[in-house]
Design a protein around this motif. Structure first.
Motif, mmCIF file in Angstrom:
data_model
loop_
_atom_site.group_PDB
_atom_site.id
_atom_site.type_symbol
_atom_site.label_atom_id
_atom_site.label_comp_id
_atom_site.label_asym_id
_atom_site.label_seq_id
_atom_site.Cartn_x
_atom_site.Cartn_y
_atom_site.Cartn_z
ATOM 1 N N ALA A 175 0.825 -1.126 -0.047
ATOM 2 C CA ALA A 175 0.479 0.039 0.138
ATOM 3 C C ALA A 175 1.094 1.175 0.391
ATOM 4 O O ALA A 175 0.991 1.751 -1.321
ATOM 5 C CB ALA A 175 -0.758 0.064 0.974
ATOM 6 N N PHE A 176 1.688 1.059 0.709
ATOM 7 C CA PHE A 176 2.830 2.486 0.899
ATOM 8 C C PHE A 176 3.541 2.333 -0.585
ATOM 9 O O PHE A 176 4.067 3.190 -0.575
ATOM 10 C CB PHE A 176 3.557 2.505 2.815
ATOM 11 N N LEU A 181 2.309 1.786 -3.146
ATOM 12 C CA LEU A 181 1.996 2.639 -4.523
ATOM 13 C C LEU A 181 1.534 3.371 -4.016
ATOM 14 O O LEU A 181 0.515 4.324 -5.630
ATOM 15 C CB LEU A 181 0.798 1.116 -5.092
ATOM 16 N N LEU A 182 0.663 4.489 -2.885
ATOM 17 C CA LEU A 182 -0.346 5.138 -3.140
ATOM 18 C C LEU A 182 0.527 6.512 -3.511
ATOM 19 O O LEU A 182 -0.409 7.275 -4.064
ATOM 20 C CB LEU A 182 -0.235 5.387 -1.714
ATOM 21 N N PRO A 183 1.755 6.692 -2.966
ATOM 22 C CA PRO A 183 2.136 7.633 -4.000
ATOM 23 C C PRO A 183 2.488 8.260 -6.068
ATOM 24 O O PRO A 183 1.986 9.573 -5.919
ATOM 25 C CB PRO A 183 3.824 7.194 -4.070
ATOM 26 N N SER A 184 1.711 7.211 -6.434
ATOM 27 C CA SER A 184 1.268 7.650 -7.343
ATOM 28 C C SER A 184 -0.358 7.872 -6.813
ATOM 29 O O SER A 184 0.020 8.264 -8.580
ATOM 30 C CB SER A 184 1.199 5.856 -8.168
ATOM 31 N N VAL A 185 -0.302 8.029 -6.710
ATOM 32 C CA VAL A 185 -2.448 8.412 -6.030
ATOM 33 C C VAL A 185 -2.764 9.799 -5.369
ATOM 34 O O VAL A 185 -2.956 10.233 -6.104
ATOM 35 C CB VAL A 185 -3.328 7.617 -5.964
ATOM 36 N N TYR A 186 -1.460 9.365 -4.776
ATOM 37 C CA TYR A 186 -1.679 10.853 -3.373
ATOM 38 C C TYR A 186 -0.034 11.524 -3.388
ATOM 39 O O TYR A 186 0.823 10.741 -2.634
ATOM 40 C CB TYR A 186 -1.767 10.402 -2.247
ATOM 41 N N SER A 187 -0.222 12.592 -3.864
ATOM 42 C CA SER A 187 1.442 12.928 -3.844
ATOM 43 C C SER A 187 1.896 13.793 -3.074
ATOM 44 O O SER A 187 3.120 13.820 -3.104
ATOM 45 C CB SER A 187 1.075 14.003 -5.413
ATOM 46 N N GLN A 198 3.779 12.566 -0.641
ATOM 47 C CA GLN A 198 4.561 12.082 -0.431
ATOM 48 C C GLN A 198 5.066 12.007 1.188
ATOM 49 O O GLN A 198 5.295 10.864 2.048
ATOM 50 C CB GLN A 198 5.965 11.908 -1.209
ATOM 51 N N LEU A 230 3.300 9.936 3.488
ATOM 52 C CA LEU A 230 3.005 8.656 3.487
ATOM 53 C C LEU A 230 4.209 8.502 4.443
ATOM 54 O O LEU A 230 4.196 7.761 5.263
ATOM 55 C CB LEU A 230 3.279 8.366 2.038
ATOM 56 N N GLN A 287 -0.470 18.974 -2.899
ATOM 57 C CA GLN A 287 -1.692 18.922 -2.831
ATOM 58 C C GLN A 287 -2.665 20.340 -3.572
ATOM 59 O O GLN A 287 -4.095 20.029 -4.478
ATOM 60 C CB GLN A 287 -2.815 19.032 -1.841
#
Lengths: 306, 417, 307
Positions: A18-19, A21-27, A29, A32, B101
């Motif tokens: 999860a951690f 892959l998340l950077p590709s949808v939530y910038s 970083q 995260l 964001q």
């Protein structure tokens, strides 16, 4: 043993993935990254408190030791990051070894002494007389190795390693021995457990975890003052998250971080003045009504929590 | 003939297409992202700066927006501001949030070196230009980082030069030879102490340091330190610390009945109202300090003058918990620099904004002083003259500027009565 | 220079004693780590500040006011929080967290109400009282200002707090060793379970002790604007750590131990400031660890049996 494999598959792999892959949808970083750091730190507290019952109120000392070990290697010897991480982790381990006499103390005394130790390390590192070695109070600025992407990957690795250790503790004889020590030291000793040795190993593991976290933090942030990496807030948050989720489990601290740190960021952004108030009240409520954490709630409902 | 018409029509069509595209490019708003600390140790220097910036934004929006040359029109500003609670890790995440964001167009730092420091690598990594309001740490401004410039304070390594010059030049005629310096060891005051030491040594006069000690920034107990300074029999005492340090130090002098012939402190100048509230006027009398833009009526070539700004501030924030002082001017000054930069920048691209900001160097004069950057973005202007506090018969504090001579309006009183 | 440092250490050490007195009582009786101790001190300080700036009330009469107010606050607060806490698996540890949360709540409320700026009270306020006392004792008129001790001059506020601290120590000592309530309190300090078994209303005793502890913290707070330079809502954290150092160095439970702890701390701190000023803040932590490792029951020896 198959529970071990199960947990690795059901917990370690999804969380790390999860951690990753998340950077590709939530910038954001950095956010995260902070989540990862806190999960790692909460698990570290879990190892020493959940499994042996000692509360490391100066836990951030190892974090800072790791951060400074890493930074000084880079600053003075221009070491490549991975070597610097090894040295940083060793610095944390060395500090833990130095502090082992503290185990002679019980309960609250241990915690206070641990806190004093961490603050002492801060004072030493931040002292202007040591400016040539540690940059004193003027802070560290690592420009050469600035590479957030690689640092994030390293953080993922540290996360995986930490979860692995905790899963191992949860399902091994060693972990069981530690819990026995926590419940009743004397009986555990009589049952043949080498109390002192097991406790020291758990302590070193816990310090190692914090040290690794400190190294990747230093790498990622690259600019910080001593107060930043020795801030009591890291300790407090790690302890609160671990307690909220529930210690001596694998899932507890993860839950604690995701929920509480998530709330921290959400509330912190929208209603900042009342933020400290809400957080403080939450902590008070937590201790009064749910002292064994969220997982105790789940257990009450019959769910077996890994 | 048809050919010409066709050509004309094509050109008209092309122009209208481009024209439409050009007009469609102008954003509806300019997003300005910044941080502030509403609590914690930096709140007292952060909130006034933030309020000053807000005042500028409201003023511009009341006029229909800030003029952006790139689109040749006024565009309103939307402020996106987060509270970092004086916590550096939180500040770092929030900086990132603003950039990744909220996708702000302009990035403005929080106040002070500590909270700005975490933003420097983040801004650089994301190729966003950082408007550094009052973070004076000299380590921020390096040749390999074009994404930063210091707005409202001189960089720490240059700031105390007027003090050193005063002591080595005028000090001689006053009889100042033995200097004692006590400073808090942090990036701001520690760097200033180093600079003072350097400048005084470089002057090559017979001024010598008979006491030179660094103490932790959270020191509140000065009795023994003051006693030791007294034992060294100095002609001049320099105390470089944050506001709480200054308050505790001066308090200690009062309570212990100690009087130094010459005392210099930073915050009687930088946060006069705060120190007055805590100490009263008598203990501050005859202290030397930096005379900031909130005390000097500079002649700006852009933006409001001090008097008008102070009136506007008092109207808006009177009776609040935020004091008017140098930091409130600093925030407004940032706004002015942004305004001027936007009025000359060819686009909203970050490096273009940088070029516009640097083009103002040496030319822009605001109520804060003269804007002058070195090649790396460090502020060399906005310098603060040295002045002495003088309390008039009504119990009001006035500043008598004593150095440099071209702005001096009085003579120093030495030794301190 | 040496004389001054020594005397300063003694005087200021007395203030540290005052700070630690309340914490000692609370920790000794309930084994509760009151991490909010410094914040209650802060509240006492602000009480003194507001009474002075709004009603021009001199800090001296504020002292008993602060004590009573926080005694009354502490008593019900105990019942609200502690009995639940003691039922948990690990009360000592959890008390850390709980009182930390409480500390955050207090800080947040204080910040919301009063803002973050520094506040202080002019030293002359205490000076007047000290001058009056000294005039009374010596029969000569003493002026409001610094006090002369062995030829070294010290702020009047230090003398005032020193006197208050001395009185505080005596009062606590008298309470614990000369009153019935104090006798019962000492029983609880030694062993809570045995006290319950003996029929002592442990909760009531503890609640009173808790109230006293907070009251004493508030009294120390009244002196804070004079001795700590200025006060802000966030000042509590540092004070709490210092108080721990003081009570650990002394010994738990015995107010004379806190006295000794305060003096040792004060003198060493002043000496560090004189000779190794940049290391001065390291000292309390080293002292704490050294005492805990070398003589864990404190310099005065064991007064309470450890759990």
């Amino acid at each position: 043993m198959h529970k071990f494999g199960r947990d690795v598959f059901l917990i370690l792999v999804p969380v790390v993935a999860a951690f990753a892959l998340l950077p590709s949808v939530y910038s954001n970083q950095l956010l995260l990254f902070n989540f990862i750091i806190f999960i790692v730190l909460a698990q570290g507290v879990n190892v020493i408190y959940g499994f042996t019952g000692y509360l490391p109120f100066g836990y951030v000392g190892f974090f800072g030791a790791g951060a400074y070990g890493f930074s000084l290697m880079v600053l003075h010897l221009q070491a490549p990051p991975f070597l610097a991480i090894v040295v940083g982790a060793s610095a944390a381990l060395a500090l833990a070894l130095v502090l082992t006499p503290l185990f002679r103390l019980s309960g609250a005394y241990f915690s206070i002494a641990n806190l004093a130790a961490a603050l002492a390390v801060l004072q030493i590192v931040a002292n202007p007389n040591l400016e040539d070695y540690t940059r004193g109070p003027y802070g560290i600025s690592l420009s050469g190795v600035f590479n957030p992407r690689l640092a994030y990957a390293a953080a993922l690795a540290v996360l995986a390693a930490t979860l692995f250790i905790v899963i191992f503790l949860r399902h091994s004889k060693f972990g069981l021995a530690l819990q026995a020590i926590r419940e009743d030291t004397i009986s555990a000793g009589m049952a043949g457990i080498n109390v002192v040795r097991e406790r020291v190993i758990a302590w070193l593991l816990s310090a190692l975890i914090a040290g690794l976290a400190g190294c990747v933090f230093a790498w990622y942030a690259s600019v910080f003052y001593p107060e930043t990496v020795f801030s009591g807030e890291f300790t407090i948050f790690a302890i609160v998250f671990a307690l909220f989720g529930g210690t001596a489990t694998v899932v507890g601290p993860i839950l604690g971080v995701v929920i509480l740190y998530g709330i921290y960021n959400a509330v912190g952004i929208s209603t900042p003045q009342y933020f400290q108030l809400i957080y403080g009240a939450l902590i008070v409520g937590l201790v009064l009504f749910l002292p064994n954490g969220l997982v105790s709630l789940l257990r009450r409902w019959g769910i077996d929590v890994p | 003939m048809f050919g010409k018409v066709r050509l004309g029509l094509s050109i008209a069509l092309l122009v209208s297409i481009f024209g439409a595209a050009y007009a469609a490019e102008a954003p509806k708003e300019i997003k300005l992202g910044t941080l502030y600390a509403s609590s914690g140790r930096f709140a007292s220097i952060s909130m006034p700066v933030h309020y000053g910036l807000k005042l500028w934004i409201e003023q511009k929006n009341a006029e229909g927006g800030v003029f952006v040359k790139a689109f040749n029109k006024k565009i309103p500003i939307t402020l996106v501001a987060y509270d970092d609670q004086s916590n550096t890790a939180t500040a770092a995440t929030l900086f990132n949030q603003l950039i990744t964001q909220d996708k702000v167009d302009l990035l403005v730092s929080d106040s002070g070196s500590v909270l700005t420091s975490v933003g420097v690598p983040i801004a650089r990594d994301n190729k966003m230009f950082l408007f550094d309001q009052t973070g004076t740490g000299s380590a921020f401004f390096t040749p390999d980082n074009p994404y930063i410039a210091l707005m409202s304070d001189p960089v720490s390594s240059v700031w105390p030069k007027p003090l050193a010059d005063f002591i080595t030049h005028d000090g001689k005629s006053l009889g100042i030879k033995r200097v004692a310096m006590l400073y808090s060891t942090n990036d701001f005051t520690g760097t200033q102490a180093t600079a003072v030491r350097k400048f005084i040594k470089e002057a090559g006069t017979d001024v010598e340091f008979v006491y030179d000690q660094g103490i932790p920034t959270d020191t509140t107990n000065y009795a023994v330190l003051i006693n030791n300074i007294r034992a060294a029999n100095p002609d001049a005492v320099i105390h470089l610390g944050y506001a709480p340090n200054d308050i505790a130090f001066i308090h200690s002098l009062e309570d212990g009945g100690v009087n130094f012939k010459f005392l210099f402190c930073i915050y009687p100048g930088l946060e006069t109202e705060l120190l007055e509230k805590n100490l009263g006027v008598k203990p501050l009398n005859y202290i030397f300090t930096y005379v900031t833009s909130s005390e000097i009526e500079y002649e700006p070539n852009f933006g409001m003058k001090l008097k008008e700004y102070k009136e506007l501030w008092n109207k808006k924030y009177a009776g609040g918990n935020v004091e008017f002082g140098f930091n409130s001017v600093a925030g407004y000054n940032t706004g002015l620099v942004i305004e001027k930069a936007l009025s000359v920048a060819e686009s909203l691209e970050q490096l273009e904004i940088r070029k516009a900001v640097f083009s103002l160097s040496g030319k822009l004069k605001t109520l804060d002083g003269t804007f002058e950057l070195d090649a790396n973005g460090a502020q060399l202007g906005m310098s603060t003259p040295i002045g002495q506090i003088s309390v008039d018969d009504h119990g009001h504090i006035k500043f008598v500027t004593v150095w440099p001579h071209d702005v001096a309006n009085g003579k120093p009183v030495y030794p301190r009565p | 220079m040496l004389t001054y440092t020594l005397l300063a250490g003694l005087l200021f050490g007395l203030y540290f004693t005052l700070i630690g007195l309340g914490l000692n009582l609370v920790f000794g009786v309930m084994r509760i780590v009151n991490l909010a101790h410094g914040d209650f001190l802060m509240l006492g300080a602000f009480l003194a500040f507001w009474l002075f700036s709004l009603f021009a009330i001199n800090p001296i009469p504020t002292i008993p006011v602060a004590f009573i107010v926080f005694l009354l606050v502490g008593f019900p607060l105990y019942y609200l929080i502690v009995p639940r806490l003691l039922r948990a698996k690990d009360p000592e540890m959890l008390s850390f967290i709980l009182f930390f949360g409480l500390s955050q709540v207090i800080q947040a409320l204080a910040t919301i109400l009063w803002g973050t700026s520094e506040r202080s009270i002019p030293g002359g306020q205490l000076g007047r009282a000290v001058a009056a006392i000294l005039s009374f004792i010596t029969g000569r008129t003493v002026e409001n200002g610094p006090v002369d001790i062995f030829g070294q001059s010290f702020p009047a506020a230090w003398v005032a707090s020193g006197i208050a601290s001395g009185i505080g120590v005596l009062l606590v000592y008298w309470y614990l060793y000369r009153t019935k309530l104090g006798y019962l309190t000492r029983a609880v300090m030694v062993s809570r379970d045995e006290a319950i078994a003996s029929g002592i209303d442990v909760d009531r005793i503890s609640a009173i002790a808790f109230g006293f502890g907070l009251g004493l913290a508030a009294v120390a707070g009244v002196f804070a604007p004079f001795l700590l330079g200025s006060i802000t809502p966030a000042m509590g954290a540092e004070v709490t750590i210092t108080s721990f150092a003081v009570i650990v160095i002394g010994s738990l439970g015995n107010p004379l131990g806190t006295l000794l702890g305060g003096l040792v701390y004060g003198i060493s701190y002043m000496f560090m400031q004189s000779y190794y000023s940049s290391w001065a803040n390291l000292l309390p932590y080293l002292l704490l660890i050294a005492v805990l490792l070398l003589r864990p029951s404190g310099l005065l020896g064991r007064q309470t049996r450890r759990a």
